[in-house]
Scaffold this motif. Sequence first.
Motif, PDB file in Angstrom:
ATOM      1  N   ARG C 342      10.691   1.669   0.816  1.00  0.00           N
ATOM      2  CA  ARG C 342       9.612   0.995   1.501  1.00  0.00           C
ATOM      3  C   ARG C 342       9.790   0.973   2.941  1.00  0.00           C
ATOM      4  O   ARG C 342       9.208   0.142   3.677  1.00  0.00           O
ATOM      5  N   ASP C 343      10.135   1.939   3.431  1.00  0.00           N
ATOM      6  CA  ASP C 343      10.412   2.215   5.007  1.00  0.00           C
ATOM      7  C   ASP C 343       9.233   2.689   5.543  1.00  0.00           C
ATOM      8  O   ASP C 343       9.077   3.919   5.711  1.00  0.00           O
ATOM      9  N   ILE C 344       8.335   1.795   5.917  1.00  0.00           N
ATOM     10  CA  ILE C 344       6.739   2.056   6.116  1.00  0.00           C
ATOM     11  C   ILE C 344       6.721   3.013   7.302  1.00  0.00           C
ATOM     12  O   ILE C 344       5.890   3.976   7.222  1.00  0.00           O
ATOM     13  N   THR C 345       7.406   2.508   8.187  1.00  0.00           N
ATOM     14  CA  THR C 345       7.283   3.361   9.609  1.00  0.00           C
ATOM     15  C   THR C 345       7.536   4.822   9.546  1.00  0.00           C
ATOM     16  O   THR C 345       6.979   5.883   9.799  1.00  0.00           O
ATOM     17  N   MET C 346       8.604   5.092   8.453  1.00  0.00           N
ATOM     18  CA  MET C 346       9.032   6.220   8.414  1.00  0.00           C
ATOM     19  C   MET C 346       8.208   7.182   7.466  1.00  0.00           C
ATOM     20  O   MET C 346       7.680   8.196   7.808  1.00  0.00           O
ATOM     21  N   VAL C 347       7.573   6.462   6.127  1.00  0.00           N
ATOM     22  CA  VAL C 347       6.644   6.898   5.709  1.00  0.00           C
ATOM     23  C   VAL C 347       5.450   7.530   6.440  1.00  0.00           C
ATOM     24  O   VAL C 347       4.998   8.670   6.164  1.00  0.00           O
ATOM     25  N   GLN C 348       4.977   6.639   7.269  1.00  0.00           N
ATOM     26  CA  GLN C 348       3.753   6.846   8.049  1.00  0.00           C
ATOM     27  C   GLN C 348       4.307   8.158   8.906  1.00  0.00           C
ATOM     28  O   GLN C 348       3.156   9.035   8.993  1.00  0.00           O
ATOM     29  N   ALA C 349       5.472   8.454   9.549  1.00  0.00           N
ATOM     30  CA  ALA C 349       5.721   9.575  10.394  1.00  0.00           C
ATOM     31  C   ALA C 349       5.611  10.876   9.782  1.00  0.00           C
ATOM     32  O   ALA C 349       4.977  11.704   9.936  1.00  0.00           O
ATOM     33  N   CYS C 350       6.171  10.553   8.340  1.00  0.00           N
ATOM     34  CA  CYS C 350       6.442  11.872   7.484  1.00  0.00           C
ATOM     35  C   CYS C 350       4.931  12.297   7.125  1.00  0.00           C
ATOM     36  O   CYS C 350       4.510  13.416   6.980  1.00  0.00           O
ATOM     37  N   CYS C 351       4.262  11.214   6.552  1.00  0.00           N
ATOM     38  CA  CYS C 351       2.830  11.812   6.082  1.00  0.00           C
ATOM     39  C   CYS C 351       2.059  12.298   7.221  1.00  0.00           C
ATOM     40  O   CYS C 351       1.279  13.215   6.849  1.00  0.00           O
TER      41      CYS C 351
END
Lengths: 535, 296, 380
Positions: C342-351
Amino acid sequence: MAEPILLEMRGVKIEGQTGPDWLPIIKGVDLTLRKGEVLGLIGESGAGKSTLGLAAMGYKRGGCRISGGSIKFDGQELVGATRNDLRALRGRRIAYVAQSAAASFNPAHNLIDQFSEGPMIHGLADRSTSQAEAVALYDAVQLPEPRTIGFRYPHQVSGGQLQRAMTAMAMACKPDLIVFDEPTTALDVTTQIEVLAAIRKAVSELGTAAIYITHDLAVVAQMADRIMVLRYGNLVEEADTRRMLSAPQEAYTKSLWSVRTFEATPKPASDPAPLLQVENVTAAYGDLTVLHDISTKVQTGRTVAVVGESGSGKSTLARAITGLLPPKQGRIVMDGKALAPDFRRRGKDDLRAIQMIYQIPDTALNPRQTVAQILARPARFFTGLSGKALQDRVDDLLALIDLEPGVFRSRLPGELSGGQKQRIGIARALAAEPRLIICDEVTSALDQLVAEGILRLLDRLQQELDLSYLFITHDLATVRAVADSVVVMQYGKVVEDGPKAQVFSPPHDPYTELLLSSVPDMDPDWLTRTLEARG
Amino acid sequence: MSDPIDTMVDQAPLPIDTETKLRRFWRLLKAAPLSVWFSLVVLACYAVLVVFAGVIAPFPETEIVAGSFLPASAEHPMGTDALGRDFLSRMIYAAQNTVLIAIVTTLISFTIGGFLGLLAATLGGWLDQGLGRAVDVLMAIPPLIFALLLLSIFGTSTLNLILIIALVDATRVFRMARAVAMGVVVMEYVEAALLRGEGLLWTVTREVLPNTIAPLMAEFGLRFCFVFLTISALSFLGLGIQPPAADWGTMVRENAALISFGEMTPLYPAAAIGLLTICVNFIVDWLLKISSGLKE
Amino acid sequence: MNSLLRLAGTRLFYGIITLVVVSIVIFFAVELLPGDVAQQILGRDATPETLAALRERLGLNDPAILRYLSWLRGIVQGDLGASLVTGQPIGDLVIGRLGNTLFLAAFAAIVAIPLALFLGVMAALYRDTWFDRTINTVTLAAISLPEFFIAYILVLFFSIGFSFQMSGPLAVIAAFVLLALLRGILQARKTGETSGIQLVIAAVFLLILLNGYFRFLPLTTEPMRVLPSLSRMSEDTDFGERIFNSILPMLTLVLVTTAYTMRMTRANIVNILAAPYIEMATLKGVPPARIIFWHALPNAWAPIINVVALTLAYLITGVVVVEAVFVYPGLGQLLVDSVAKRDITMVQACCLIFAAAYVLLNMMADVFAIATNPRLLHPK
């Protein structure tokens, strides 16, 4: 005839696949064509005339097969011939002109490249020679700017010009035979006459034989030396054009010939009050103004025919009257009361008073509803009937359109013939008990015999129910048959408006004159005469 | 020349198929290719597993019944998993879990997407424009990626999984339903209903919907496959259906290590997924083929 | 020419707007989070003080719109922010991973796209023949299988290896083929089109079927331990080794996308071959090859480019699962790990990166389609 035989078909049978079954399309037809002769193939839809025309090239469409008989072209058997043999013939010795030139020209290449393709692949000419020939042929078919028009792409050229360019393309290899498959059906009458003239001139100059396929008797009378009448894949009758026209032998042929004699019941001489008045209506799709300041009227119990070619705005007029396209200016007055421009703001009684019948019966009826459902809904919606009374009303409506209620009540549209569907469309309009019915090209998708039945029915209903019709059509024969008064439209404007006798007798407005003189007659000399008269 | 020739040709009723729909379907089915028959049999087996999982499975879904990673034996025909649960029983329960979740998800996505699609097509105007643009944006994000984003925000639970996949899939259903309905809305019988003053609900349910059912049904099969594969992929990634519930994707993940010993066990659940989607696809393919054939 | 440029320009502009809206969706989806990111990080043992401090540090007290704008500004300048879990800058982590993913996708695309286009055109040309039907069935099966199934089968065959008695499975296949052939022969007898080839094939498969029981032919596959099942690679792995290490993930992607792309190509070509101008060309005596290359192909560019773009887009999504199977150090693997943590900033960047690639591909396809449209190339 001293000329040698060019094409000879004996007992040709062709079948088409529907689902797992093969059904016959052509049921054993004989055909003989001599060099330089023009043969007309006529028949209604489903007669198999296009299939037979293509078979003359040894070609069958996907899902079809030649199941018997022999097709000999200049002594060479085409049934069972190899692909290479057929390819050597096609384009080179037998050429084809399709109904829709717009779809049959490749959109990715210009006209002259498509012209030169034939001579080049058949090894008859190099590019520059065949381009020079193209210019000569473009000139022969009376295309404007023959030197440069070939460098245009299909979408840059009008429909009538494309059809002439396709005729020129068919002549590129100087073939012995050209198959014309309804080449003018998709065109307006004023364009049709030009294309007919171009085809006839080019064919006679080249001395090529031709098979001319059409459903229009008057057209075939101008083009053909000899006529074959087909029906349901059988040959009905065959004779020289003049004899066929003056003395048809078979009952079916006679009935085809007599279709154009129908005339609506004459109305009393009185001048009834106007039911519908269109007052200075201007309408537009977005920025494109389609109707310019249109005014006309329909009287109670009378028929007004609105006639014009494609793009004249006649169908848009219907949309403006029904409120589907609210006019920008002007108003629609019914019985002295102005109607709301948008149909959504009209009351039930206003909606009920004007009903429509559509051009294509297949799309006018919901395929998932039975005839009874289709008719009961408007009857219930407008007249509030229910239960037994509603059922009786449905049966009455079916009886009114000459369909046996017991048989047709529970049928789906898919189980009806085209004419029957159109009758149901009429009954649905009647269910609302309207004052005015707008008929939008109601006969143009139907075969002539069926269309005549529909016209007779509409005439009888008018007498019985005191209906008024606004009859939108491009077909002047229909206008002559049904109209009390005529509105001629062109480019969204009314050119002429008055009683039929007045509009149809001279002096004419120039456009009406052109329109009237472009409608082919059954007389084989009509085209020659008209062209001479026009100079 | 036996045909009666007069201008009243219309009165003669056409001969119609008295064959009932069921018989006609049976006739078509008999002529269907082998792959369709095979698929129907397989689907029937799956249906039995889904309905009677509890009766058929020899052991309970989550109970540890033996040592871990036991090889296949008479008692455990597929061996046991890492915790010592019976692999075959978990395969059977997984059929129930995975298939039911995929069906529910597809139903939700069809209800939302289908309804909005029909509405947008019939009404047109700003509603159509607005929904169309919104769906364009959502579809600009790859579906699996979008699902991952939402899962990371809301966390991985079965309910979240169902709602998220349904939302992602509903955009595709919307597009399809709208396109199909647009083809129907331009028909003159719809115009006739509107001109009569019929209400929107009546027009949509009586005139438009019945004529979109056939293509929508075929699409349902395809969407089910997509949903099923997406859920399986997420489960395989550890982000879908959560343990201890048995699920094919999760089972592949949990037992993947066995592959390096040349063991086939982890491939059984993967094959179960593949077989189901293949069969659904074969049937849909055939249905599309016969329905396009009937039109001609 | 002007209308062409204008249309292409409009499409480009539209693409950029879509990108911005997509970034808004990705950023604000997080705002739907129950609680907020600070609560997410600290979990249950959060005290009001630590929460407030963390919110201050992450700038969560600013209005969302301001945070979005600064996030967007960062991205435009190449700064993707910091990981929520490790605090490291996301940009550094992502760049190498993105390179690996693009390498894999490109490797797969180079093999899959020409192969799929070729097979698609062939299937369209020989439509409704046994070749077409076989290809149709095989590709339909291939697109129905989960990627990880195909991946593990390949692993089993090429890197782990197992001795396998082929007689049994082959006999099952042979039984099916025989049944199908039998039906074909029976139908052909009705129409009188029986061919000798059918009988020969039937005989061969009968042999294979019998072999399943009698085992007179030793049909065994030897284990092939030739390719690595895990794609280890670091920055100093040389190119040849990279290729070698990514053959299996590439093959998996190729199998899946070829099926998909081939079916779309076939559908598009069949569509064009049904056009009246193709019938016209046949009736002019044009040879088949010329019909394909001169008549069909110039009109097929737009759909083919669209198919290629869709394939590339499909590859981008497909890599996520395949990377997980082969532990391939790509962006998809990073995304999956980040979702789990749930590393949300990372998920956002990848998405955002995945979505941007998706949007750009579709946009390019549309622009190419506009540029090859004869109606636009030669305006009235």
